[in-house]
Design a protein around this motif. Structure first.
Motif, PDB file in Angstrom:
ATOM      1  N   PHE A 211       0.827  -1.208   0.000  1.00 22.22           N
ATOM      2  CA  PHE A 211       0.000   0.000   0.000  1.00 22.22           C
ATOM      3  C   PHE A 211       0.860   1.256   0.000  1.00 22.22           C
ATOM      4  N   LEU A 212       1.939   1.261   0.808  1.00 23.32           N
ATOM      5  CA  LEU A 212       2.802   2.439   0.878  1.00 23.32           C
ATOM      6  C   LEU A 212       3.500   2.696  -0.450  1.00 23.32           C
ATOM      7  N   MET A 213       3.944   1.621  -1.115  1.00 27.34           N
ATOM      8  CA  MET A 213       4.590   1.793  -2.421  1.00 27.34           C
ATOM      9  C   MET A 213       3.601   2.313  -3.459  1.00 27.34           C
ATOM     10  N   ALA A 214       2.372   1.809  -3.408  1.00 31.97           N
ATOM     11  CA  ALA A 214       1.339   2.314  -4.315  1.00 31.97           C
ATOM     12  C   ALA A 214       1.022   3.771  -3.991  1.00 31.97           C
ATOM     13  N   LEU A 215       1.048   4.109  -2.682  1.00 29.87           N
ATOM     14  CA  LEU A 215       0.793   5.486  -2.265  1.00 29.87           C
ATOM     15  C   LEU A 215       1.873   6.429  -2.792  1.00 29.87           C
ATOM     16  N   VAL A 216       3.123   5.959  -2.795  1.00 25.44           N
ATOM     17  CA  VAL A 216       4.204   6.752  -3.383  1.00 25.44           C
ATOM     18  C   VAL A 216       3.876   7.069  -4.840  1.00 25.44           C
ATOM     19  N   GLY A 217       3.314   6.081  -5.545  1.00 25.35           N
ATOM     20  CA  GLY A 217       2.927   6.298  -6.935  1.00 25.35           C
ATOM     21  C   GLY A 217       1.841   7.348  -7.078  1.00 25.35           C
ATOM     22  N   LEU A 218       0.856   7.295  -6.205  1.00 27.25           N
ATOM     23  CA  LEU A 218      -0.229   8.274  -6.265  1.00 27.25           C
ATOM     24  C   LEU A 218       0.291   9.682  -5.994  1.00 27.25           C
ATOM     25  N   VAL A 219       1.148   9.805  -4.976  1.00 26.11           N
ATOM     26  CA  VAL A 219       1.696  11.121  -4.633  1.00 26.11           C
ATOM     27  C   VAL A 219       2.603  11.626  -5.751  1.00 26.11           C
ATOM     28  N   ALA A 220       3.480  10.743  -6.255  1.00 26.81           N
ATOM     29  CA  ALA A 220       4.378  11.136  -7.348  1.00 26.81           C
ATOM     30  C   ALA A 220       3.587  11.538  -8.584  1.00 26.81           C
ATOM     31  N   CYS A 221       2.500  10.826  -8.840  1.00 25.10           N
ATOM     32  CA  CYS A 221       1.647  11.148  -9.983  1.00 25.10           C
ATOM     33  C   CYS A 221       1.074  12.555  -9.829  1.00 25.10           C
ATOM     34  N   GLY A 222       0.608  12.865  -8.623  1.00 20.66           N
ATOM     35  CA  GLY A 222       0.101  14.204  -8.367  1.00 20.66           C
ATOM     36  C   GLY A 222       1.170  15.266  -8.558  1.00 20.66           C
ATOM     37  N   CYS A 223       2.408  14.965  -8.114  1.00 22.60           N
ATOM     38  CA  CYS A 223       3.527  15.895  -8.294  1.00 22.60           C
ATOM     39  C   CYS A 223       3.729  16.233  -9.758  1.00 22.60           C
TER      40      CYS A 223
END
Length: 299
Positions: A211-223
């Motif tokens: 979940f945390l790795m997927a969350l990194v993807g979501l945050v990076a995507c927003g960036c």
């Protein structure tokens, strides 16, 4: 500069600042994850997390993966540069303190400005150069890099910073392409690189780590969504100094989340950084120099 162009530049700066703020959170979480998992594994699962968001947004706004004719090579180069940026950043944080890696990545505004002047023919005056160099001095004062900043891992971090900077300049060149298409392709590239390399040193994550790795993807995507949109609205050399605001957010998050009180050098360095950014913004508002931009309306 027309009123529309001035407003577009202001919106671009605001979006860029928001994207940089998200990067600060993304960087800290990414460093924590690569301490246990391979860089490639984090990149792969991060891309899967970003893909979920991109798929939903693509359907909502009607964007596709199709790129404008004649731009295939530039898109391909941008994808390679951003995949290299992600790999170099996470790899270097395995061996270096985050502050040292951020110091090298704060060289990106200097590279962006130089490349914008050479490749995009953007006019960059001595005062804007002075503001950028002053901001970098503020970074050094705030972060106080250790002796590890002169290691082989430091060269990897500097390579990543160069990849990021050149990718931002190319993104500006591709400002007529839909921002969602640009972001989607860069995560596809990172996902492919992660999939190829992740079998080496694979560590099966539990549900929470996944979940945390997927969350990194979501945050990076927003960036990258915010930054890509910003580069469609404002010149890369204008936005470059605002990259330094990452140090402010890193200091603030460290204070709130980890109870790391800002030291006098951090406070003084942030004052220098903020002053350099405000100077660039002031010059933008007072000079009103016309800039030829192709602005895609914000949905």
């Amino acid at each position: 500069m027309t009123t529309t162009s001035t407003a577009g530049h202001g919106t671009g700066i605001a979006l860029y600042l928001a994207g940089v703020a998200l990067f600060a959170a993304n960087d800290a979480l990414g460093k924590w994850l690569v301490a246990e998992f391979s860089v490639a594994e984090v990149m792969l699962i991060r891309s899967l997390g970003a893909g979920l968001l991109l798929l939903g947004l693509g359907r909502a706004v009607g964007a596709t993966l199709r790129v404008p004719a004649g731009q295939g090579r530039l898109h391909g180069l941008r994808i390679l540069l951003l995949a290299g940026d992600s790999y170099c950043f996470y790899f270097s944080t395995k061996a270096l303190p985050l502050a040292d890696v951020m110091t090298f990545y704060m060289s990106a505004p200097l590279i962006i400005t130089a490349a914008s002047a050479l490749l995009l023919k953007e006019k960059v005056g001595l005062k804007r150069w002075g503001a950028i160099v002053t901001g970098f001095i503020g970074v050094i004062v705030a972060l106080q890099p250790t002796s590890a900043a002169f290691s082989l891992s430091a060269l990897v971090a500097l390579t990543g910073a160069a990849c990021f900077a050149l990718a931002m300049v190319i993104t500006r060149r591709l400002s007529d392409c839909h921002w969602l298409t640009l972001v989607a392709w860069q995560f596809i590239g990172c996902g492919i690189l992660g999939a190829v390399l992740s079998p080496v040193g694979w560590v099966t994550p539990n549900a929470f780590d996944f979940f945390l790795m997927a969350l990194v993807g979501l945050v990076a995507c927003g960036c990258f969504m915010l930054i890509t949109k910003a580069l469609a609205l404002a010149p890369a050399s204008l936005l470059a100094p605002f990259q330094y605001s990452a140090i402010f957010w890193a200091s603030l998050f460290g204070w709130i989340v980890f109870a790391d009180k800002p030291t006098p050098p951090i406070i003084f360095g942030n004052v220098i950084i903020i002053a350099s950014g405000l100077f660039v913004l002031y010059r933008e508002r007072t000079l009103k120099v016309a800039v030829n931009t192709r602005i895609e309306p914000i949905p």
